[in-house]
Scaffold this motif. Structure first.
Motif, PDB file in Angstrom:
ATOM      1  N   TYR A 172       0.836  -1.204   0.000  1.00  0.00           N
ATOM      2  CA  TYR A 172       0.000   0.000   0.000  1.00  0.00           C
ATOM      3  C   TYR A 172       0.872   1.257   0.000  1.00  0.00           C
ATOM      4  O   TYR A 172       0.589   2.230  -0.720  1.00  0.00           O
ATOM      5  CB  TYR A 172      -0.930  -0.020   1.218  1.00  0.00           C
ATOM      6  N   ILE A 173       1.936   1.264   0.797  1.00  0.00           N
ATOM      7  CA  ILE A 173       2.806   2.441   0.888  1.00  0.00           C
ATOM      8  C   ILE A 173       3.430   2.762  -0.471  1.00  0.00           C
ATOM      9  O   ILE A 173       3.464   3.923  -0.897  1.00  0.00           O
ATOM     10  CB  ILE A 173       3.900   2.205   1.945  1.00  0.00           C
ATOM     11  N   VAL A 174       3.908   1.744  -1.157  1.00  0.00           N
ATOM     12  CA  VAL A 174       4.518   1.967  -2.476  1.00  0.00           C
ATOM     13  C   VAL A 174       3.472   2.480  -3.463  1.00  0.00           C
ATOM     14  O   VAL A 174       3.741   3.389  -4.262  1.00  0.00           O
ATOM     15  CB  VAL A 174       5.171   0.663  -2.988  1.00  0.00           C
ATOM     16  N   MET A 175       2.259   1.930  -3.405  1.00  0.00           N
ATOM     17  CA  MET A 175       1.198   2.392  -4.309  1.00  0.00           C
ATOM     18  C   MET A 175       0.841   3.856  -4.042  1.00  0.00           C
ATOM     19  O   MET A 175       0.603   4.634  -4.977  1.00  0.00           O
ATOM     20  CB  MET A 175      -0.046   1.519  -4.148  1.00  0.00           C
ATOM     21  N   VAL A 176       0.803   4.227  -2.765  1.00  0.00           N
ATOM     22  CA  VAL A 176       0.490   5.617  -2.422  1.00  0.00           C
ATOM     23  C   VAL A 176       1.551   6.557  -2.990  1.00  0.00           C
ATOM     24  O   VAL A 176       1.236   7.644  -3.490  1.00  0.00           O
ATOM     25  CB  VAL A 176       0.384   5.779  -0.890  1.00  0.00           C
ATOM     26  N   ALA A 177       2.786   6.138  -2.924  1.00  0.00           N
ATOM     27  CA  ALA A 177       3.868   6.996  -3.400  1.00  0.00           C
ATOM     28  C   ALA A 177       3.899   7.099  -4.926  1.00  0.00           C
ATOM     29  O   ALA A 177       4.202   8.165  -5.469  1.00  0.00           O
ATOM     30  CB  ALA A 177       5.203   6.465  -2.886  1.00  0.00           C
ATOM     31  N   LEU A 178       3.557   6.010  -5.619  1.00  0.00           N
ATOM     32  CA  LEU A 178       3.753   5.970  -7.067  1.00  0.00           C
ATOM     33  C   LEU A 178       2.473   6.093  -7.889  1.00  0.00           C
ATOM     34  O   LEU A 178       2.503   6.631  -8.999  1.00  0.00           O
ATOM     35  CB  LEU A 178       4.465   4.668  -7.455  1.00  0.00           C
ATOM     36  N   LEU A 179       1.363   5.581  -7.390  1.00  0.00           N
ATOM     37  CA  LEU A 179       0.169   5.452  -8.227  1.00  0.00           C
ATOM     38  C   LEU A 179      -1.000   6.325  -7.792  1.00  0.00           C
ATOM     39  O   LEU A 179      -1.735   6.841  -8.637  1.00  0.00           O
ATOM     40  CB  LEU A 179      -0.285   3.984  -8.259  1.00  0.00           C
TER      41      LEU A 179
END
Length: 612
Positions: free
Chosen positions: A452-459
């Motif tokens: 979720y954290i990576v998705m928030v940062a990138l997507l």
């Protein structure tokens, strides 16, 4: 005393100290962010290297030496922060040069976090972090000392807000779950579910849904839910006629939903509250309707499949009685009500969880029926278990901090947003599909929280730029990070359930996607209709919820070929169209969908009456 016994005692003592440390600073003002987060990381690193030894469980001599070195290094890197804290906060970041000791400690911290994360959750997240570091070093103009400073001496890298969520929120709620388990609440959930739904068609499957959704309030892990509920519900489902892959799919799907089911969701929900600068209670308000839609769809999938193949429930004589369950064990719900009531009155979520934790065992001691087995040993085991269960989230958050630190330092997030928008060609639907696919892929290799954290940062920024309201964009990312647990080829919840059911993992995985089909549609629903997140006027919220509920029921009927009786193929297609129309926002589409559903139901009702 043998060496292994000494290490076990040491790990137990440190785990208790970690739990008490966080409980104390939940009740009183915590120290400054860098001190609190680095202390949290120190506890986690030392416990990981003690509990997950190099060289395997037998811990060969070289493994012992390696672990001792890693523990000493962990103490050194955090000790350096605490010892030089005044100098750290008074220096001008990115201007004052790092000392040689600062540089060595920064490199050591990154390596320690990567190794500890690998031991706890595998290679996927450490490799992702290494790729981002390689990008920053090899493909940008960022100087290496600046990168080290970002990672180690700021609250934008390893000691960033994600680790802060683990230290402030997650560990206390994990402790709450550990104390609830020791109080016997798991048995209450199971008996409660059996008494309500065990006698109905496909009763054991519905028991799995109810009990897993309840157990999700004390466990944020889909696999943990499966391993607690599954040994009871899966054999019961098989005994009453469920196919093994279907039984595994039901348990895996129901357990996965625990991470999105209020009042106590998975760890990622606390991260969401931090990112959006809202209370955790507000996140649960947004999550209620989508979670209910998910479980309504599961319930009807089990019901229609059971009716289609002629399954019956468990005889009432073999089931616990509802009022007996509530009279003997119902008081164990009190700690959950304490947490809910406290959050509703705007107290902080960690404080509510702490009060609920402290109340758990005294509540269990209130009645003789739940007093058995409760002792000081229960308190010790719960404190140790809570700390151990929090390690995966702590290390995932620390390692994700490396990724977030690189993204914020290099600006790659903006570039990625532009790429997503270019690929989607300003089409919101295509952007949502790309985000959903990315969430499932990321979730296959790492736990929900870092995915979720990576998705928030990138997507998520791309979705917001295309017009999605911020809560809906974050909830969309959360849902697909969660649903990766039941999406082949890497579906951890399905793997656990299939092993218990002795079922083929691939069949169980595809069956789980079918059972939880509504879960893959609900996120698209609330993106286009924010009323499903309880945003807007109450009449609009009520109407959207009603039509969506009927829609997911129609979808389950279409997928399993049964409504009031077996469905012909054309009727299944018609119900599928009805489901899409009901799910799509709008009065006209709702009316058309409801009309088609009424026609099919009427035809089936008349045919059933003619057959007597």
């Amino acid at each position: 005393m043998t060496l292994s016994t000494a290490l076990r005692w040491a790990a137990g003592g440190i785990a208790i100290a970690m739990s008490l440390y966080h409980m104390w600073y939940t009740a009183s003002p915590p120290p400054e962010a860098l001190i609190f987060r680095s202390s949290h990381l120190l506890f986690a690193l030392v416990l990981v290297f003690l509990l997950m030894p190099a060289g395997g469980e037998k811990r060969p001599a070289w493994g012992l030496v390696a672990d001792v070195v890693l523990i000493v290094a962990s103490v050194a890197v955090v000790g350096h922060i605490l010892w030089t804290y005044d100098a750290i906060v008074n220096r001008i970041i990115y201007i004052d040069e790092l000392t040689a000791t600062d540089k060595v400690m920064a490199v050591l911290t990154v390596l320690l976090v990567l190794e500890a994360t690998r031991r706890v959750i595998g290679w996927a997240l450490p490799i992702t972090a290494l790729l981002f570091l390689a990008y920053a070093i090899g493909f940008t103009n960022i100087k290496f000392p600046v990168l080290l400073e970002q990672m180690y001496l700021s609250t934008d890298g390893i000691f960033g807000s994600t680790l802060g969520v683990s230290a402030s929120y997650v560990i206390v709620f994990v402790l709450f779950g550990a104390f609830m388990e020791k109080s016997g609440t798991g048995r209450l959930f199971m008996d409660f579910a059996l008494s309500l739904t065990g006698h109905t068609a496909g009763g054991p499957g519905k028991v799995s849904i109810v009990s897993s959704s309840l157990f999700g309030t004390i466990s944020g892990s889909a696999v943990a839910n499966v391993m607690v509920d599954g040994p009871i519900t899966i054999p019961l489902m098989k005994k009453t006629g469920f196919r093994p892959p279907f039984a595994a799919a039901v348990e895996a799907s129901a357990s996965t939903g625990g991470q999105i089911m209020p009042p106590i969701m998975g760890a990622a929900a606390f991260v969401m509250a931090e990112y959006l600068a809202v209370s955790y209670f507000q996140v649960t308000v947004w999550a209620w309707i989508p979670a209910l839609l998910f479980y309504v769809a599961l319930f009807f999938a089990v019901h229609f499949e059971s009716k289609r193949v002629g399954l019956v429930g468990v005889p009432r004589s073999e089931l616990p009685r509802f009022w007996s369950v509530m009279r003997e064990r119902g008081h164990l719900f009190i700690p959950i009500f304490i947490v809910l009531g406290g959050m509703a009155m705007s107290y902080s979520a960690p404080l509510c969880a702490l009060v609920g934790t402290i109340a758990t065992l005294p509540v269990a001691l209130m009645r003789k029926s739940t007093r058995e087995g409760i002792s000081w040993r229960s308190v010790v085991e719960a404190l140790q278990g809570g700390a151990r269960d929090g390690l995966a989230v702590a290390m995932a958050c620390a390692c994700a901090g490396i990724v977030i630190g690189v993204i914020s330092l290099t600006g790659i997030g903006i570039t990625f947003t532009q790429v997503v928008i270019a690929l989607a060609q300003n089409s919101l639907v295509l952007a949502l599909v790309l985000t959903a696919m990315a969430g499932i892929v990321l979730g296959m290799g790492m736990p929900t929280t870092p995915a979720y954290i990576v998705m928030v940062a990138l997507l998520v920024p791309a979705l917001v730029k295309l017009g999605v309201v911020l809560p809906a964009a974050h909830m969309f990312a959360l849902y697909f990070a969660v649903l990766s647990a039941i999406t082949p080829p890497v579906a951890l919840a399905v793997f656990a359930a299939a092993a218990l059911a002795k079922a083929n993992m691939w069949r169980a995985g595809f069956e789980a996607m079918r059972v939880a089909a509504a879960g893959f549609i609900v996120p698209f629903m609330f993106v286009f209709e924010p009323a499903l997140l309880a945003i807007g006027e109450w009449d609009a919220i009520a109407l959207a919820t009603l039509s969506a509920t009927v829609g997911v029921m129609a979808l389950a009927a279409a997928l399993y070929g049964y409504l009031l009786a077996p469905l012909a193929m054309w009727q299944r297609v018609a119900l599928g169209v009805s489901a899409i129309l009901l799910i799509k926002p709008g009065l006209v589409t709702d009316a058309l969908g409801l009309g088609i559903l009424a026609v099919i139901a009427g035809l089936q009702w008349m045919a059933t009456r003619r057959r007597g």
